[in-house]
Design an enzyme around this catalytic site. Structure first.
Site, short mmCIF file in Angstrom:
data_model
loop_
_atom_site.label_atom_id
_atom_site.label_comp_id
_atom_site.label_asym_id
_atom_site.label_seq_id
_atom_site.Cartn_x
_atom_site.Cartn_y
_atom_site.Cartn_z
N ASP A 8 -61.20 -18.63 -2.20
CA ASP A 8 -60.69 -19.40 -3.32
C ASP A 8 -61.85 -20.11 -4.01
O ASP A 8 -62.55 -20.92 -3.39
CB ASP A 8 -59.65 -20.40 -2.84
CG ASP A 8 -59.03 -21.19 -3.98
OD1 ASP A 8 -58.30 -20.60 -4.78
OD2 ASP A 8 -59.31 -22.41 -4.07
N THR A 28 -59.89 -19.45 -11.22
CA THR A 28 -61.09 -20.29 -11.17
C THR A 28 -62.36 -19.45 -11.04
O THR A 28 -63.35 -19.74 -11.71
CB THR A 28 -61.00 -21.27 -9.99
OG1 THR A 28 -60.77 -20.54 -8.77
CG2 THR A 28 -59.84 -22.25 -10.18
N THR A 29 -62.32 -18.43 -10.21
CA THR A 29 -63.51 -17.59 -10.04
C THR A 29 -63.86 -16.86 -11.32
O THR A 29 -65.02 -16.78 -11.72
CB THR A 29 -63.29 -16.58 -8.90
OG1 THR A 29 -62.99 -17.29 -7.69
CG2 THR A 29 -64.53 -15.73 -8.68
N ASP A 85 -51.79 -21.28 -5.59
CA ASP A 85 -52.21 -20.54 -6.79
C ASP A 85 -51.03 -19.79 -7.40
O ASP A 85 -50.85 -19.78 -8.63
CB ASP A 85 -53.32 -19.56 -6.44
CG ASP A 85 -54.63 -20.26 -6.09
OD1 ASP A 85 -54.73 -21.48 -6.31
OD2 ASP A 85 -55.54 -19.57 -5.58
#
Length: 547
Positions: A61, A94-95, A396
């Protein structure tokens, strides 16, 4: 008169200016992106983080990785804010956002070396971002908030590549049930009404949804009942204890008889309070404070389950789930103040202590509340590390399903949006004059970092995969994404690989904001010493990263 430059900074301060400052900042931001790059996609790898105490976190994550790492460089922290903003706004992507920010800076550095001024690059980036957002809107596909199949596909997409993937069919169903339970009349989702609770032990397939809530409390008396059907519930905002006998200005005790009389009156008041609770018909009682032994026994005799020292958040959730009022004065207690639960039952859940030893966890479940707008996802997993990673994946998924319901639109995933946006931005570049055109074309190249990374992490040739994907989109196949198994283009929408529009829009906006902010910095003044290339603590992250 003193000649030469005058220094206005303290001796401890350090200043880096011009190209050196810009190069240092870009290197730091790119190092952050490279740190999380290999975690992207269904074949992404995990990272193991070990703190100074030996505590271990295993995750892929993005925001968790960046928050756990001790990163001190200011420019690197600007990129970390991208991940945090994405997490707060949507809960996923997010990545992707961090990778895009890093790639925008990487291609910008090439342009700067060619003599393009950062102001021109920033202007081009902003023009390209406007085009990309318009292309996103055109690619968006409307969905019905009641389309359970699509919502489950969105949840499953968010879990893919994470610890929850092996049970994503079950977990996706649980997520959708939880989110749809929390939908309000205005179409928004109350995420505070969704509780995610995890207990190590047993298999992830033993996870389940509770149309209500759970309280990690066991009855204070072993003879209290452990289960109810059609239970009336009282939430009491005080305690049920005998008063402390104190000698003060309000109560002066001069002999033993007065002390006994004081104690007798206190017991009578406590008994009367318990009797009022029993007489009004309460089957289950949640108490803010303690419950005296005398009160416990009277509850046992009346067949009432009472839980003591229940935290405020648990009392609030039980009240919301059952429709109970939060009562502070028992003198005014009526049956209308009670909530209702179809089932209240104490369960023994096998858990693990921090040392890894098994112990029973006693949990009281408030379930079967069809009208409740509160839901709980009860997660299980073989070890503490496993269940923690599953919980992050579920969080998520809750975020993306909530966003899809609120916005009513989705996109095909698997790199399809990035390929389509890159095509649109390149087409727009031909109509832009001046050096900004080069920045717009570089923006399109940066957008392709997403599908290129997906191919690399899946073990495929990134150049061949990107060429074939671009050709598909150029030929009008707007939903074409990269198949992680073959590396070939496939219909992501038909395969159920979908994500909310908000995920991509938020990632695009935050990445562009961070990249343009860093590009406009040409002077860094630090109160202390900044990390520079070659530091022993650089961890090989790159020059000036300050990791």
């Amino acid at each position: 008169m003193r000649k030469g430059p005058l220094s206005v900074l303290s001796e401890e301060s350090q200043r880096t200016a011009g190209d050196e400052a810009r190069t240092m900042n870009i290197s730091a931001a790119r190092a952050v992106a490279e740190t999380v790059r290999t975690t992207l996609g269904p074949r992404g790898m995990d990272k193991m983080l070990v703190d100074s105490s030996g505590n271990v976190v295993v995750t892929n994550d993005g925001v968790t990785l960046l928050e756990e790492m001790e990163i001190t460089h200011p420019a690197a922290n600007l990129v970390i804010e991208v991940a945090q903003t994405q997490e707060d706004e949507v809960g996923d992507g997010t990545t992707s956002a961090v990778i895009l920010a890093g790639e925008l800076l990487s291609v910008a550095e090439d342009l700067i070396e060619q003599g393009i001024h950062p102001s021109s690059i920033v202007a081009g980036y902003r023009e390209a971002a406007t085009t990309a957002k318009s292309a996103l809107d055109e690619l968006a596909i409307e969905i019905d908030p009641d389309d359970t199949e699509t919502l489950e596909a969105i949840a499953a997409t968010a879990m893919t590549g994470k610890g929850a993937e092996r049970a994503k069919d079950l977990l996706s169903e649980l997520v959708v049930r939880a989110v749809t339970t929390a939908v309000r009349e205005d179409g928004t989702v109350d995420r505070d009404a969704i509780d995610i609770r995890s207990f190590p032990g047993r298999s992830v397939e033993d996870s389940r949804f509770i149309s209500g809530t759970i309280v990690d409390k066991k009855p204070p008396h072993p003879s209290m009942p452990t289960s109810f059907t059609d239970a009336d519930v009282l939430v009491y905002e005080d305690d049920l204890e005998l008063s402390e006998l104190e000698i003060d200005a309000g109560a002066t005790i001069t002999d033993v008889e007065q002390a006994d009389a004081f104690a007798d009156r206190d017991r009578e008041e406590l008994e009367a309070a318990v009797d009022r609770i029993v007489d009004v018909g309460a089957d289950v009682v949640l108490v803010d404070g303690g419950i005296d032994d005398l009160a416990q026994q009277r509850f046992v005799d009346a067949g009432v389950l009472a839980l003591r020292r229940v935290g405020d958040d648990h009392r609030q959730r039980v009240a919301a789930a059952t429709g109970a009022a939060r009562v502070g004065d028992l003198e005014r207690l009526t049956a209308d103040d009670l909530g209702h639960a179809g089932r209240v039952e104490r369960e023994l859940i096998r858990g693990l202590t921090h040392t890894g030893n098994a112990r029973p966890e006693q949990t009281t479940v408030f379930d079967e509340l069809p009208e409740s707008d509160v839901g709980t996802v009860l997660l299980r997993g073989g070890t503490e590390h496993v269940v923690d990673e599953i919980e992050r994946a579920i969080e998520d998924s809750v975020g993306v399903v909530s966003a899809a319901i609120e916005d009513g639109s989705v996109l095909p995933g698997a790199g399809a949006p990035e390929a389509e946006l890159a095509l649109a931005v390149r087409e727009a570049a031909s109509g832009i004059e001046g050096r900004e055109q080069l920045a717009v074309e570089a923006f399109a190249e940066a957008l392709e970092a997403g599908p290129r990374t997906l191919a690399e992490n899946s073990g495929h040739d990134s150049i061949d995969a990107l060429v074939e994907l671009t050709a598909s989109h150029d030929g009008g196949d707007r939903t074409a994404g990269l198949d992680p198994d073959t590396g070939d283009p496939f219909d992501a929408l038909e395969a159920g690989v979908v994500e909310p529009v908000r995920v991509k829009r938020s990632a695009l906006e935050s990445a562009v904001d961070a990249a343009t902010m860093i590009l406009r910095i040409d002077d860094v003044v630090a109160a202390g010493e900044l990390s520079t290339a070659g530091d022993d603590d650089g961890a090989g992250a790159g020059p000036g990263t300050g990791f």
